[in-house]
Write an enzyme that holds these catalytic residues in place. Structure first.
Site, mmCIF file in Angstrom:
data_model
loop_
_atom_site.group_PDB
_atom_site.id
_atom_site.type_symbol
_atom_site.label_atom_id
_atom_site.label_comp_id
_atom_site.label_asym_id
_atom_site.label_seq_id
_atom_site.Cartn_x
_atom_site.Cartn_y
_atom_site.Cartn_z
ATOM 1 N N LYS A 8 1.207 9.894 5.866
ATOM 2 C CA LYS A 8 1.439 8.682 6.194
ATOM 3 C C LYS A 8 2.730 7.959 5.448
ATOM 4 C CE LYS A 8 -3.515 7.882 6.557
ATOM 5 N NZ LYS A 8 -4.730 7.117 6.752
ATOM 6 N N LYS A 44 -2.272 -1.456 -3.599
ATOM 7 C CA LYS A 44 -3.107 -0.363 -3.831
ATOM 8 C C LYS A 44 -2.167 1.029 -3.739
ATOM 9 C CE LYS A 44 -6.072 1.891 -0.552
ATOM 10 N NZ LYS A 44 -6.410 1.911 0.868
ATOM 11 N N LYS A 49 0.874 -1.210 0.054
ATOM 12 C CA LYS A 49 0.084 -0.126 0.038
ATOM 13 C C LYS A 49 0.954 1.137 0.043
ATOM 14 C CE LYS A 49 -3.416 2.572 2.638
ATOM 15 N NZ LYS A 49 -4.661 2.364 3.669
ATOM 16 N N TYR A 55 -15.150 1.206 -6.710
ATOM 17 C CA TYR A 55 -16.571 1.751 -6.745
ATOM 18 C C TYR A 55 -17.272 1.576 -7.863
ATOM 19 C CZ TYR A 55 -13.881 3.607 -3.006
ATOM 20 O OH TYR A 55 -13.242 3.549 -1.812
ATOM 21 N N GLU A 98 7.344 -6.829 1.214
ATOM 22 C CA GLU A 98 6.225 -6.878 2.034
ATOM 23 C C GLU A 98 5.306 -7.839 1.850
ATOM 24 O OE1 GLU A 98 5.250 -4.858 4.250
ATOM 25 O OE2 GLU A 98 6.020 -3.013 3.980
ATOM 26 N N SER A 106 -10.442 5.643 -4.465
ATOM 27 C CA SER A 106 -11.465 6.497 -4.655
ATOM 28 C C SER A 106 -10.930 7.637 -5.725
ATOM 29 C CB SER A 106 -11.437 7.578 -3.409
ATOM 30 O OG SER A 106 -10.210 7.893 -2.705
ATOM 31 N N ARG A 114 -10.481 9.773 2.060
ATOM 32 C CA ARG A 114 -10.478 10.602 3.351
ATOM 33 C C ARG A 114 -11.465 11.427 3.686
ATOM 34 N NH1 ARG A 114 -3.843 11.062 3.240
ATOM 35 N NH2 ARG A 114 -3.471 8.758 3.038
HETATM 36 C C1 PBG Z 1 -7.073 3.754 5.552
HETATM 37 C C2 PBG Z 1 -7.660 3.442 4.220
HETATM 38 C C3 PBG Z 1 -7.275 4.197 3.084
HETATM 39 C C4 PBG Z 1 -8.073 3.549 1.955
HETATM 40 C C5 PBG Z 1 -8.698 2.312 2.361
HETATM 41 N N1 PBG Z 1 -8.360 2.172 3.661
HETATM 42 C C6 PBG Z 1 -6.985 5.576 3.023
HETATM 43 C C7 PBG Z 1 -5.451 5.828 3.633
HETATM 44 O O1 PBG Z 1 -4.743 5.084 3.814
HETATM 45 O O2 PBG Z 1 -5.530 6.972 3.866
HETATM 46 C C8 PBG Z 1 -8.393 4.414 0.718
HETATM 47 C C9 PBG Z 1 -9.232 3.802 -0.331
HETATM 48 C C10 PBG Z 1 -9.736 4.834 -1.322
HETATM 49 O O3 PBG Z 1 -9.221 5.827 -1.424
HETATM 50 O O4 PBG Z 1 -10.762 4.127 -2.133
HETATM 51 N N2 PBG Z 1 -6.753 2.625 6.499
#
Ligand code: PBG
Length: 335
Positions: A227, A258, A204, A323, A243, A284, A214
């Site tokens: 992050k 991701k 990720k 989505y 990982e 998203s 968010r």
């Molecule tokens: C956080 C989490 C995130 C997403 C899924 N779980 C955002 C982040 O790490 O800040 C993002 C999913 C998306 O953008 O559709 N644990």
């Protein structure tokens, strides 16, 4: 021997022959898409006020529990195997520890109990991370300005257990702490929950493409800093394989990469190196880019949605969190 020149050349070879008719195109297709490939992420909200549309993720909603059965029922009807639940937590329930994450009666747990009793065959995927619940918006615990790893694992393991006991059958840790898969697997095993699957967000990345998500959860205004001390650097590829290797050793059943489209190279390396069930999250920001262009009339939804999802299959995914799940399944059904 060069495998390309040994196959002959034009004019005896004409690749357009197989493209000439629909029936040959279908026969030689190397990949297919079906509703079986999709996981639909759903946002939850407290209260019984009804659903509200999320402006940054056009066409997606925050759904209250009184409308959740109808909402998820659309996925069931289309044959989508699983949904992923994300709670929008009210600010007064957030604290520095993310305590609401381990409340067995929190929004996700109540949703899971409701969904399991109504649709026992629908797969339920629960996000394991503290960010929906912390007032600082981070996925782990913050101590003196740093996200602490091992203490966070204890919270995450407790969060996993309450979700699994509520009916979540697949836990998807998205927190990127070191050792979380092992910690969760150990906690699940000692609670006798040996059938719970772990779909690890193994690779990720610290991505700008999570922005709309968010906003949907209200964690962007809460987030202090970024992050990058736990999510991966977009510059790295070999590190993603490390990982994944660790997560598999620690007991992951499925691996996720991701975001999706900007990281297709990672998906392909993971799949060809480990040959394990590999998933992508079309996040998203990726969805909103495409959907925004569709809504402006710049892209044709009947062309680009399935094309964007096919890219994941070609790269080696067995499934995609998207989505677009409902819209894509509807398009496939109509043919
Ligand atoms: C956080 C989490 C995130 C997403 C899924 N779980 C955002 C982040 O790490 O800040 C993002 C999913 C998306 O953008 O559709 N644990």
């Amino acid at each position: 021997m060069n495998p390309f020149t040994s196959q002959g050349s034009y004019p005896s070879v004409r690749l357009r022959r197989n493209r000439a008719d629909d029936w040959t195109r279908r026969l030689v297709a190397e990949n297919t898409l079906s509703a079986d490939d999709f996981i639909w992420p759903i946002f939850l909200k407290e209260g019984s006020g009804g659903s509200e549309l999320i402006s940054a993720i056009p066409g997606q909603a925050r759904v209250s529990l009184n409308e959740l059965i109808d909402h998820a029922g659309r996925a069931v009807e289309l044959g989508i195997p699983a949904i992923a639940l994300f709670p929008a937590t009210a600010p007064d329930r957030k604290d520095s520890q993310g305590s609401e994450a381990i409340n067995a009666d929190n929004l996700v747990c109540r949703a899971a109990r409701l969904l399991k009793s109504t649709y026992p065959a629908l797969g339920l995927i629960g996000d394991v991370a503290l960010d929906p619940y912390t007032d600082h918006g981070h996925d782990g615990l913050l101590r003196n300005g740093r996200i602490v790893n091992d203490e966070s694992l204890e919270m995450l393991a407790k969060q996993a257990i309450v979700q699994a006991q509520a009916g979540i059958d697949t836990l998807a840790p998205s927190d990127m702490m070191d050792g979380r898969i092992g910690a969760l697997r150990k906690a699940l095993d000692s609670a006798g929950l040996t059938d719970i699957r772990l779909m690890s967000y193994a690779a990720k990345y610290a991505s700008g493409f999570y922005g709309p998500f968010r906003d949907a959860l209200g964690s962007s205004s809460a987030l202090k800093g970024d992050k990058r001390t736990y999510q991966m650097d977009p510059a790295n590829s070999d590190e993603a394989l490390r990982e994944v290797a660790l997560d598999l050793q620690e007991g992951a059943d499925m691996i996720m990469v991701k975001p999706g489209m900007p990281y297709l190279d990672i998906i392909q390396r993971v799949k060809s190196t480990f040959a394990v069930p590999t998933f992508a999250y079309q996040v998203s920001g990726e969805y909103s880019m495409i959907k925004g262009a569709i809504n402006n009339g710049w892209l044709d939804p009947h062309k680009v949605i399935l094309e964007s999802l096919m890219a994941f299959k070609r790269a080696g995914c067995c499934g995609i969190l998207t989505y677009f799940a409902l819209e894509a399944a509807e398009q496939l059904k109509r043919g």
